[in-house]
Design a protein around this motif. Structure first.
Motif, PDB file in Angstrom:
ATOM      1  N   GLU A  27       0.826  -1.208   0.000  1.00 46.04           N
ATOM      2  CA  GLU A  27       0.000   0.000   0.000  1.00 46.04           C
ATOM      3  C   GLU A  27       0.858   1.254   0.000  1.00 46.04           C
ATOM      4  N   GLN A  28       1.971   1.228   0.726  1.00 49.31           N
ATOM      5  CA  GLN A  28       2.883   2.377   0.736  1.00 49.31           C
ATOM      6  C   GLN A  28       3.479   2.612  -0.646  1.00 49.31           C
ATOM      7  N   LEU A  29       3.862   1.536  -1.317  1.00 48.57           N
ATOM      8  CA  LEU A  29       4.398   1.667  -2.670  1.00 48.57           C
ATOM      9  C   LEU A  29       3.347   2.248  -3.610  1.00 48.57           C
ATOM     10  N   ASN A  30       2.126   1.798  -3.467  1.00 49.58           N
ATOM     11  CA  ASN A  30       1.073   2.307  -4.348  1.00 49.58           C
ATOM     12  C   ASN A  30       0.754   3.767  -4.074  1.00 49.58           C
ATOM     13  N   GLN A  31       0.915   4.198  -2.844  1.00 50.38           N
ATOM     14  CA  GLN A  31       0.744   5.619  -2.538  1.00 50.38           C
ATOM     15  C   GLN A  31       1.794   6.468  -3.230  1.00 50.38           C
ATOM     16  N   SER A  32       2.915   5.832  -3.587  1.00 50.14           N
ATOM     17  CA  SER A  32       3.974   6.523  -4.321  1.00 50.14           C
ATOM     18  C   SER A  32       3.838   6.341  -5.828  1.00 50.14           C
ATOM     19  N   GLY A  33       2.757   5.698  -6.264  1.00 49.12           N
ATOM     20  CA  GLY A  33       2.468   5.614  -7.681  1.00 49.12           C
ATOM     21  C   GLY A  33       2.897   4.354  -8.395  1.00 49.12           C
ATOM     22  N   PHE A  34       3.207   3.278  -7.652  1.00 49.61           N
ATOM     23  CA  PHE A  34       3.703   2.073  -8.315  1.00 49.61           C
ATOM     24  C   PHE A  34       2.597   1.271  -9.007  1.00 49.61           C
ATOM     25  N   GLY A  35       1.382   1.336  -8.531  1.00 52.89           N
ATOM     26  CA  GLY A  35       0.293   0.634  -9.193  1.00 52.89           C
ATOM     27  C   GLY A  35       0.402  -0.883  -9.136  1.00 52.89           C
ATOM     28  N   LEU A  36       0.785  -1.419  -7.989  1.00 58.05           N
ATOM     29  CA  LEU A  36       0.952  -2.867  -7.838  1.00 58.05           C
ATOM     30  C   LEU A  36      -0.372  -3.511  -7.438  1.00 58.05           C
ATOM     31  N   ASP A  37      -0.543  -4.798  -7.821  1.00 53.26           N
ATOM     32  CA  ASP A  37      -1.818  -5.456  -7.542  1.00 53.26           C
ATOM     33  C   ASP A  37      -1.678  -6.864  -6.986  1.00 53.26           C
ATOM     34  N   THR A  38      -0.454  -7.285  -6.660  1.00 53.10           N
ATOM     35  CA  THR A  38      -0.242  -8.691  -6.307  1.00 53.10           C
ATOM     36  C   THR A  38       0.470  -8.846  -4.972  1.00 53.10           C
ATOM     37  N   LEU A  39      -0.123  -9.676  -4.108  1.00 52.78           N
ATOM     38  CA  LEU A  39       0.526 -10.149  -2.893  1.00 52.78           C
ATOM     39  C   LEU A  39       0.598 -11.667  -2.983  1.00 52.78           C
ATOM     40  N   SER A  40       1.780 -12.186  -3.278  1.00 53.46           N
ATOM     41  CA  SER A  40       1.995 -13.624  -3.385  1.00 53.46           C
ATOM     42  C   SER A  40       2.454 -14.120  -2.024  1.00 53.46           C
ATOM     43  N   MET A  41       1.509 -14.639  -1.259  1.00 52.07           N
ATOM     44  CA  MET A  41       1.833 -15.076   0.103  1.00 52.07           C
ATOM     45  C   MET A  41       0.799 -16.097   0.548  1.00 52.07           C
ATOM     46  N   GLY A  42       1.259 -17.029   1.359  1.00 49.35           N
ATOM     47  CA  GLY A  42       0.380 -18.072   1.851  1.00 49.35           C
ATOM     48  C   GLY A  42       0.624 -19.388   1.163  1.00 49.35           C
ATOM     49  N   MET A  43       0.782 -20.450   1.988  1.00 51.54           N
ATOM     50  CA  MET A  43       0.984 -21.797   1.485  1.00 51.54           C
ATOM     51  C   MET A  43       0.007 -22.727   2.208  1.00 51.54           C
ATOM     52  N   SER A  44       0.211 -24.018   2.077  1.00 52.07           N
ATOM     53  CA  SER A  44      -0.764 -24.958   2.633  1.00 52.07           C
ATOM     54  C   SER A  44      -0.975 -24.758   4.130  1.00 52.07           C
TER      55      SER A  44
END
Length: 235
Positions: A191-208
């Motif tokens: 969210e901090q990166l997006n506030q700086s204009g990065f426009g990211l949409d992916t959080l790759s986290m979580g396993m079994s």
């Protein structure tokens, strides 16, 4: 009598994982379908992948390049999307750039530069995530939090890469509060990166083992291996 885990196929286990994800999306008020399932198939056979693909699974994750290349070649007619989820050595970038659609776990600019330069012209940009060492473990790969903005800026300048977001592998623990906190910190960093204009949409986290905590804290891609394919063999 319900079949035991060992009697079930990847396709039947896959359906159970999908149902769990749907329940968790509802429980944590996530948009239905917002959590993408990546089936981690390293150390698993092409036949097992075909079984999962027969149930509609398209995204598969591999960590060992030579093993992955054999499976990609054998399954070239299956219309699958291949994700590289392991550490990347510089001498492996050309093959990864040519044969994968996603890379989870970039932590060095030089690797990103090589992937961009070596991406074949006829392919779309390689979708990539930066790996963050969310527990600051000395033995684990990943960027420290404070390194991420500069590395992200550098990657956005590379023409054949598309920076999509962040990836993390938390330390193993039974402490749900700890896991939730670390996943929440990764989400906050995005969210901090997006506030700086990065426009990211992916959080790759979580396993079994920590699927629920990851979905609760905003995962958009969950990397599931054991719950679909069973435990990996040693070696």
């Amino acid at each position: 009598m319900q079949p035991t885990f060992s009697e079930q196929t990847p396709a039947t286990r896959l359906q159970a994982v999908r149902e769990t994800i749907r329940r968790l999306e509802n429980r944590y008020r996530r948009t239905p379908g917002s959590v993408r399932l990546l089936a981690v198939s390293k150390k698993k056979s092409a036949e097992e992948i075909i079984d999962a693909a027969s149930a509609g699974q398209r995204d598969f994750g591999e960590s060992y390049l030579q093993e992955a290349l054999k499976k990609i070649a054998a399954l070239k007619d299956q219309d699958l999307c291949w994700h590289f989820v392991g550490p990347i050595q510089k001498n492996k970038t050309r093959q990864i750039a040519a044969h994968f659609s996603w890379v989870h776990g970039i932590e060095r600019v030089i690797v990103a530069e090589r992937l961009s330069t070596q991406r074949p012209d006829h392919l779309p940009p390689l979708q990539v995530c930066l790996q963050v060492n969310i527990d600051r473990e000395l033995s684990k790969s990943g960027l420290q939090y404070e390194q991420v903005p500069d590395i992200a800026s550098a990657l956005q300048e590379l023409p054949n890469l598309k920076l999509r977001g962040l990836m993390a592998i938390p330390r193993r623990t039974s402490d749900t509060i700890h896991r939730r906190l670390r996943f929440a910190q990764l989400r906050a960093l995005l969210e901090q990166l997006n506030q700086s204009g990065f426009g990211l949409d992916t959080l790759s986290m979580g396993m079994s083992g920590d699927l629920e905590d990851a979905v609760a804290e905003g995962a958009t891609i969950v990397r599931i291996g054991t719950a679909i394919f069973g435990a990996r063999t040693a070696g």
